[in-house]
Motif scaffolding. Structure first.
Motif, mmCIF file in Angstrom:
data_model
loop_
_atom_site.group_PDB
_atom_site.id
_atom_site.type_symbol
_atom_site.label_atom_id
_atom_site.label_comp_id
_atom_site.label_asym_id
_atom_site.label_seq_id
_atom_site.Cartn_x
_atom_site.Cartn_y
_atom_site.Cartn_z
ATOM 1 N N VAL A 54 -6.745 -1.607 -1.351
ATOM 2 C CA VAL A 54 -6.775 -1.820 -2.791
ATOM 3 C C VAL A 54 -7.990 -2.651 -3.178
ATOM 4 O O VAL A 54 -8.476 -3.466 -2.395
ATOM 5 C CB VAL A 54 -5.486 -2.511 -3.286
ATOM 6 N N VAL B 24 -9.486 -5.558 -5.645
ATOM 7 C CA VAL B 24 -9.028 -6.694 -6.447
ATOM 8 C C VAL B 24 -10.203 -7.241 -7.247
ATOM 9 O O VAL B 24 -11.343 -7.228 -6.792
ATOM 10 C CB VAL B 24 -8.406 -7.813 -5.582
ATOM 11 N N ILE C 50 -4.822 -6.653 -8.722
ATOM 12 C CA ILE C 50 -4.972 -5.396 -7.986
ATOM 13 C C ILE C 50 -5.252 -4.331 -9.036
ATOM 14 O O ILE C 50 -4.469 -4.156 -9.974
ATOM 15 C CB ILE C 50 -3.705 -5.042 -7.187
#
Length: 70
Positions: free
Chosen positions: A13, A15, A28
């Motif tokens: 992911v 961020v 996120i």
């Protein structure tokens, strides 16, 4: 995280960091989950991580992300 299925364990992911004069927090992307507040000297020097766990309780879903950096 407000609902299940937005991220999965093992997923990488992105961020983003949001800085205030005293604290920093992380999101996120795209707006999946938000961290609590960290002190400025505890900033994470990475912009990607891997989802290691997703836990559900009465307050919602908690996502644990690990980061690799030097």
């Amino acid at each position: 995280m407000e609902r299940p299925g937005l991220v999965e364990v093992g997923q990488t992911v992105e961020v983003t960091e949001s800085v205030t004069p005293f604290n920093v927090n992380y999101m996120i992307e795209p707006a999946v989950a938000m961290s609590g507040l960290f002190k400025l000297n505890d900033r994470i020097p990475a912009d990607h991580g891997v989802v290691k766990a997703i836990e559900e309780n009465d307050r919602g879903y908690y996502v644990t992300v690990t980061f690799e950096y030097e």
